[in-house]
Design a protein around this motif. Structure first.
Motif, PDB file in Angstrom:
ATOM      1  N   ARG A 201       0.846  -1.203   0.000  1.00 22.03           N
ATOM      2  CA  ARG A 201       0.000   0.000   0.000  1.00 22.03           C
ATOM      3  C   ARG A 201       0.877   1.247   0.000  1.00 22.03           C
ATOM      4  NH1 ARG A 201      -3.483   1.088   4.264  1.00 22.03           N
ATOM      5  NH2 ARG A 201      -1.738   0.567   5.607  1.00 22.03           N
ATOM      6  N   GLU A 202       1.722   1.323  -0.976  1.00 24.60           N
ATOM      7  CA  GLU A 202       2.667   2.434  -1.037  1.00 24.60           C
ATOM      8  C   GLU A 202       1.924   3.777  -1.015  1.00 24.60           C
ATOM      9  OE1 GLU A 202       5.248   2.114  -4.385  1.00 24.60           O
ATOM     10  OE2 GLU A 202       6.570   3.695  -3.615  1.00 24.60           O
ATOM     11  N   TRP A 203       0.753   3.806  -1.640  1.00 27.25           N
ATOM     12  CA  TRP A 203      -0.053   5.023  -1.740  1.00 27.25           C
ATOM     13  C   TRP A 203      -0.468   5.577  -0.377  1.00 27.25           C
ATOM     14  CZ3 TRP A 203      -4.550   3.667   0.613  1.00 27.25           C
ATOM     15  CH2 TRP A 203      -4.906   2.305   0.609  1.00 27.25           C
ATOM     16  N   SER A 204      -0.368   4.740   0.660  1.00 29.35           N
ATOM     17  CA  SER A 204      -0.810   5.191   1.974  1.00 29.35           C
ATOM     18  C   SER A 204       0.298   5.915   2.747  1.00 29.35           C
ATOM     19  CB  SER A 204      -1.294   3.975   2.765  1.00 29.35           C
ATOM     20  OG  SER A 204      -1.832   4.368   3.996  1.00 29.35           O
TER      21      SER A 204
END
Ligand code: SF4
Lengths: 208, 466
Positions: A201-204
């Protein structure tokens, strides 16, 4: 930090209204402080004092025979509403060590045991019975004993009311636990979780 | 057969303790000046720093003045708390939206509009209305100061998984009925303890039809149902809402995020511990008459008879009736009011202001009523001014304020005077919440606007929009 203890002995005061919220326990006007100390004077301020901060003699805590009470018998959903931990600090600072109620606001419940305030869930019927037995003769309040190890409330010798308490909460109250210290010991596990999670969940994580 | 709660929870468990508590990773930690400074001092005593400052955001909102041209010193009682927060956030490298920042506002209004809250995340904040943020498909809840300290130290929280409840709102809302009316109605049905121990997932046709702003209003009052958590599965509206916001993921990460978010729903065969179905076509505009949010009626109904109050709790009903100075079997309509407050994290977003302005336009606030509009954030305020909504409010006799919690909690000088009656779009009608002995009636922005004009409690449906 709280002290290690397995038992408390004290007088009880009945405050049996339902849904006593944390705004009532400590009104907003009393919580403008960076300190956890000294909040006892703001406890139940709107009920305890008149507009001019003179004591309201009709409020039960101001009744002479309840002045040294350290246990509150309350109605359901005690401590609902705002997350303000000031409510717990105020109760403790005033000298309350334990609240017995059918149910509690959830955030208040967590706040309480972390500060060593004992909350006990009991059926309404039993709370009323305790109130009748221990608070009826106002001139002759009787001590009640709360035994955390035995999970039981004792009134005189012949009345016992067992209660359930989560083992974690009991441990916390008895053994002076430091949750943050415990969790810091898991630091390696936390970091490896975050490493793996970050891939998923790099976007988090604000890496952009 | 997992619920959305199961999915979000499972993806955040770092460690399971024997006692049923889990150690949960926290994606965003929001802090404000009233509940958090004490936690930093605990950290300082331990000689440690904040573990993940980049995931932590601070706002000044609770104890700030809302007067035009305010400074920190306009509200002297807040100065110490604010300066303490400023010092700690600076020492720990935490982003702070201070009073003068263009993103300042109420924490639960600011966080979504900046794209700080994303579906599938775990969010905590030392404030019980953090549950609002579940509207974006996140699991968000309020914590106490001791827990704030734990999150600052470890970027985790120790928590027992709640039970799962689903509330399905079926049907289409009637006109003049808003998200606020739906959630007040639900609280009236289930009681302020009805959601205790649960995380509530809201679903159904009426929720699907709602904007994100309306969903935020629904989730906001979950805590008033006794539920620490309230949320909705993300959908296309969620994605559209988040697109290109200041802190939303961009480019490749945006694409990855969308892929992930599409997995966030309760499976069709998921089992809930409790399920409630509500027919929204039956719901009229709601208003509270007592001192907890469950004391709510339709505007056309009368105040209940105290002997018929919940579980025959006559004594409690009588206390509420006397505090509010209303009588059993009385209609609230026509009751004279002194204040109208349009604001708070429940109803201070742009759509709330638009709805209220529609009613106000070309009309005047009754001369005996003090009415204020407090936009939820600087961004909301700016948007409203671009649409000239402030002109409408000012021309009608409303005050147009700077963002903050204001009269929702009366921590600053925005208080309802003792024994005065206020129609408020906020979420708590507790004794003394808006000021000592203040009498609060919770309602929607539409109802608040209509009452401001009428000078008394009124049914907005009897007043046409201009
Ligand atoms: S607006 Fe009211 S409910 Fe919302 S965060 Fe501020 S004080 Fe709390």
């Amino acid at each position: 930090m709280m002290n290690t203890r397995t038992k408390i002995i004290g007088q009880a005061v009945p405050l049996l209204d339902k849904n006593i919220d944390t705004d009532v326990i400590i009104p907003q006007t009393e919580l403008i402080t960076v300190s956890k100390k000294g909040l006892g004077k703001g406890l139940f301020a709107r009920w305890r004092y008149h507009d001019d901060y003179q004591l309201n003699e009709n409020f039960i805590l101001n009744n002479g025979c309840y002045k040294s009470a350290s246990i509150i018998l309350a109605g359901e959903n005690f401590g609902c509403g705002s997350s303000r931990e000031h409510a717990v600090w105020a109760l403790l600072d005033y000298g309350i060590k334990c609240v017995i109620a059918p149910s509690f606001g959830e955030i208040f419940y967590n706040n309480s045991y972390k500060n060593g305030l004992i909350l006990i869930k009991c059926q309404e019927r039993i709370i009323n019975q305790i109130a009748t037995l221990a608070c009826s003769n106002e001139n002759n309040l009787l001590n009640i004993t709360i035994d955390l190890e035995k999970s039981c409330i004792f009134l005189f010798l012949d009345h016992q009311f067992p209660f359930d308490m989560e083992s974690r909460v009991r441990d916390y109250l008895i053994n002076d636990l430091d949750e943050i210290k415990e969790s810091l010991l898991l630091n390696e596990k936390i970091e490896s979780f975050q490493k793996v999670d970050r891939k998923k969940r790099e976007w988090s994580y604000f890496s952009f | 057969m997992s619920t959305l709660l199961d999915k979000i929870w499972a993806s955040h468990v770092i460690h399971q303790f024997e006692d049923g508590f889990d150690l949960i990773h926290v994606d965003r930690h929001l802090i404000h000046e009233v509940s958090s400074p004490q936690a930093f001092s605990g950290l300082k005593d331990r000689g440690i720093k904040v573990k993940s400052p980049a995931l932590t955001f601070a706002v000044e909102d609770h104890i700030v003045s809302t007067l035009p041209n305010r400074t920190v010193h306009t509200e002297p009682s807040g100065v110490e708390l604010i300066n303490t927060l400023r010092q700690y956030t600076e020492d720990n490298n935490i982003k702070l939206f201070d009073l003068d920042h263009r993103n300042q506002g109420i924490v639960h209004v600011v966080a979504p509009e900046l794209g700080l809250i994303l579906p599938g995340q775990v969010i905590v904040c030392g404030d019980s209305h953090t549950c609002s943020l579940g509207a974006l498909g996140a699991l968000a809840w309020g914590i106490g100061t001791s827990e704030v300290e734990h999150v600052l130290a470890t970027q985790t929280i120790r928590q027992r998984k709640p039970k799962a409840m689903r509330v399905i709102f079926n049907g289409k809302m009637n006109s003049y009925v808003t998200a606020k009316d739906l959630i007040l109605y639900l609280i009236g049905q289930l009681g302020v303890n009805g959601g205790a121990g649960y995380a509530v997932e809201y679903a159904g046709e009426a929720i699907d039809a709602m904007s994100i702003e309306e969903r935020l209003t629904i989730c906001n009052l979950s805590i008033e149902l006794g539920a620490k958590y309230g949320f909705m599965a993300p959908d296309i509206k969620t994605i559209e809402y988040l697109y290109d916001r200041e802190y939303s993921p961009k480019q490749k990460q945006w694409q990855q995020a969308i892929m992930y978010w599409q997995t966030l729903f309760s499976d069709s065969d998921a089992v809930f511990d409790k399920e409630i179905v509500i027919d929204v076509t039956k719901i009229d505009p709601q208003i509270t008459w007592g001192t907890t949010p469950q004391d709510v009626i339709s505007i056309t109904q009368t105040v209940p008879d105290s002997t018929l109050y919940r579980n025959n709790n006559t004594q409690q009903a009588e206390k509420a009736l006397s505090y509010m100075d209303v009588k059993p079997n009385q209609s609230l309509m026509g009751l004279k009011i002194d204040n109208v407050f349009i604001g708070s994290c429940t109803n201070s977003r742009i759509n709330d202001l638009r709805q209220a302005a529609k009613f106000i336009k070309g009309r005047k606030v009754a001369s005996h009523v003090k009415a204020i509009v407090v936009p939820g954030s600087k961004q909301v305020k700016k948007q409203a001014e671009q649409e000239n909504l402030h002109e409408i409010f000012l021309a009608a006799g409303f005050e147009w304020r700077e963002p903050g919690c204001s009269m929702c909690i009366g921590l600053n000088s925005d208080k309802v005077k003792p024994y005065q009656r206020c129609i408020s779009t906020s979420n708590r009608n507790f004794e003394g919440r808006q000021g000592p002995y203040a009498r609060t009636h919770l309602a929607s922005p539409i109802m608040a606007a209509a009452c401001a004009i009428a000078g008394c409690i009124t049914d907005p449906r009897q007043m046409t929009e201009v």
